[in-house]
Enzyme design. Structure first.
Site, mmCIF file in Angstrom:
data_model
loop_
_atom_site.group_PDB
_atom_site.id
_atom_site.type_symbol
_atom_site.label_atom_id
_atom_site.label_comp_id
_atom_site.label_asym_id
_atom_site.label_seq_id
_atom_site.Cartn_x
_atom_site.Cartn_y
_atom_site.Cartn_z
ATOM 1 N N ASN A 179 52.126 4.862 -29.794
ATOM 2 C CA ASN A 179 52.599 5.860 -28.627
ATOM 3 C C ASN A 179 52.070 5.229 -27.280
ATOM 4 O O ASN A 179 50.982 5.404 -26.780
ATOM 5 C CB ASN A 179 52.185 7.457 -28.946
ATOM 6 C CG ASN A 179 52.675 8.102 -27.853
ATOM 7 O OD1 ASN A 179 53.337 7.714 -27.120
ATOM 8 N ND2 ASN A 179 52.132 9.366 -27.768
ATOM 9 N N LYS A 187 52.984 6.036 -24.441
ATOM 10 C CA LYS A 187 52.980 7.117 -23.506
ATOM 11 C C LYS A 187 53.976 6.593 -22.086
ATOM 12 O O LYS A 187 54.713 5.705 -22.184
ATOM 13 C CB LYS A 187 51.655 7.596 -23.402
ATOM 14 C CG LYS A 187 51.099 8.105 -24.630
ATOM 15 C CD LYS A 187 49.766 9.026 -24.338
ATOM 16 C CE LYS A 187 49.357 9.224 -25.777
ATOM 17 N NZ LYS A 187 48.414 10.349 -25.615
ATOM 18 N N HIS A 198 54.787 16.229 -29.314
ATOM 19 C CA HIS A 198 53.595 15.939 -28.794
ATOM 20 C C HIS A 198 52.841 17.009 -28.000
ATOM 21 O O HIS A 198 53.618 17.429 -27.349
ATOM 22 C CB HIS A 198 53.763 14.523 -28.265
ATOM 23 C CG HIS A 198 52.473 14.000 -27.757
ATOM 24 N ND1 HIS A 198 51.706 14.277 -27.060
ATOM 25 C CD2 HIS A 198 51.939 12.851 -28.638
ATOM 26 C CE1 HIS A 198 50.549 13.442 -27.128
ATOM 27 N NE2 HIS A 198 50.679 12.704 -27.955
ATOM 28 N N GLU A 258 51.196 16.611 -25.502
ATOM 29 C CA GLU A 258 51.428 16.627 -24.031
ATOM 30 C C GLU A 258 52.672 17.333 -23.612
ATOM 31 O O GLU A 258 53.072 17.389 -22.648
ATOM 32 C CB GLU A 258 51.373 14.881 -23.698
ATOM 33 C CG GLU A 258 49.931 14.615 -23.708
ATOM 34 C CD GLU A 258 49.760 13.209 -23.950
ATOM 35 O OE1 GLU A 258 50.630 12.359 -24.001
ATOM 36 O OE2 GLU A 258 48.567 12.898 -24.362
ATOM 37 N N GLU A 312 47.466 15.805 -34.489
ATOM 38 C CA GLU A 312 46.594 15.333 -33.376
ATOM 39 C C GLU A 312 45.777 16.549 -32.585
ATOM 40 O O GLU A 312 46.600 17.121 -31.903
ATOM 41 C CB GLU A 312 47.760 14.848 -32.362
ATOM 42 C CG GLU A 312 48.548 13.626 -32.848
ATOM 43 C CD GLU A 312 48.873 12.587 -31.826
ATOM 44 O OE1 GLU A 312 48.681 11.593 -31.994
ATOM 45 O OE2 GLU A 312 49.507 13.347 -30.995
ATOM 46 N N GLY A 342 42.814 10.967 -26.208
ATOM 47 C CA GLY A 342 42.564 10.373 -25.068
ATOM 48 C C GLY A 342 41.383 10.651 -24.631
ATOM 49 O O GLY A 342 40.932 10.283 -23.147
ATOM 50 N N SER A 367 42.336 9.226 -30.359
ATOM 51 C CA SER A 367 41.353 8.471 -30.304
ATOM 52 C C SER A 367 40.984 7.648 -31.534
ATOM 53 O O SER A 367 39.900 7.262 -31.946
ATOM 54 C CB SER A 367 39.959 8.805 -29.852
ATOM 55 O OG SER A 367 40.281 9.630 -28.438
HETATM 56 P P1 PGA Z 1 45.145 8.502 -28.200
HETATM 57 O O1 PGA Z 1 46.542 9.257 -28.078
HETATM 58 O O2 PGA Z 1 45.069 7.643 -29.252
HETATM 59 O O3 PGA Z 1 45.048 7.781 -26.847
HETATM 60 O O4 PGA Z 1 43.887 9.479 -28.249
HETATM 61 C C1 PGA Z 1 47.002 9.352 -29.349
HETATM 62 C C2 PGA Z 1 48.304 10.295 -29.107
HETATM 63 O O5 PGA Z 1 48.550 11.238 -28.184
HETATM 64 O O6 PGA Z 1 49.358 10.078 -29.680
#
Ligand code: PGA
Length: 250
Positions: A6, A8, A92, A94, A164, A170, A210
């Site tokens: 992803n 982003k 997601h 976000e 998640e 993140g 992460s």
């Molecule tokens: P991350 O993001 O691996 O940077 O924690 C995962 C995601 O939000 O899909």
């Protein structure tokens, strides 16, 4: 197993092309592991052009639930199909947190994606506050039921769920393999109630938050962790491919 990157809202076009090309060129035969890249909308066509004919597929990070029309700034399922997408990330955290997406809107998008033959990657996960209050399982159950209410089992490989935990995205803080496995098993039992146990066994449940080369082996060796949705570590070919290799070993 499925490993999805992803990206982003990162990279410019030259960097996106370079990353996709480098992943394609350095990927050994992934065997049973599906590899999906999810770049920003603007690069989907270019990335598809670079990976087409390789084992790498392309997915989007979001889409609109309607077929077409006056929805300025939005992208439809058929548009995604027409630029080569096979997958689409939906719900997601976000999107839920910053763009007001709800279980109901995610559900409409899941239905629309399935109508167009896109594989939805439905994201669920609790916040730290919810986890600390002992509500992680309940939150995730509500999200799964909300997103899949009235949806018929679309067939093997046609639906993916990603767990998640919001507190791990993140942040560099990962759920321990045991913590993740417990929620994954819980998600699978919810899916077995919605569909049936046999079908639920064939739904890939990804872990996201992460995931990186250093923790991928331990997470992916858990019985109900069927892959990863990778954010930060998907922006470098080397770390992304190291996670793909971990999935191949698992
Ligand atoms: P991350 O993001 O691996 O940077 O924690 C995962 C995601 O939000 O899909």
């Amino acid at each position: 197993m499925l490993i999805a990157g992803n990206w982003k809202m990162n990279l410019d076009m030259p960097a996106a092309r370079q990353l996709a090309g480098s992943i394609r060129n350095n990927l050994e035969d992934p065997g049973q592991v599906q590899v999906v890249l999810c770049p920003p909308f603007a690069y989907l066509d270019a990335v598809y052009g670079l990976v087409h004919g390789s084992p790498v597929s392309v997915g989007a990070q979001n889409m609109h639930a309607e077929e077409s029309g006056a929805f300025t700034g939005e992208i439809s399922a058929s548009m995604l199909r027409s630029v080569g997408c096979s997958h689409v990330i939906l719900g997601h955290s976000e999107r839920r947190q910053y763009f007001g997406e709800t279980d109901a809107s995610v559900r409409d998008k899941v239905a629309q994606a399935l109508r167009h033959g896109l594989v939805p990657v439905v994201c669920v996960g609790e916040s730290l506050k919810e986890r600390d209050a002992g509500r992680a399982e309940k939150v995730v159950s509500d999200q799964i039921r909300g997103a899949l209410e009235g949806i018929e089992y679309p067939g093997k490989g046609r639906l993916v769920v990603a767990y998640e935990p919001v507190w791990a995205i993140g942040t560099g803080r990962t759920a321990s393999p045991g913590e993740a496995q417990a929620i994954h098993a819980h998600i699978r039992s919810e899916l077995a109630t919605l569909f049936n146990a046999g079908d639920a066994a064939h739904i890939n449940i990804l872990y996201g938050g992460s995931m990186k080369p250093e923790n991928a082996d331990a997470l992916l060796s858990e019985p109900d962790i069927d892959g990863g949705l990778i954010g930060g570590a998907s922006l470098q070919a080397e770390s992304f491919l190291a996670i793909v290799r971990a999935a191949m070993r698992a």
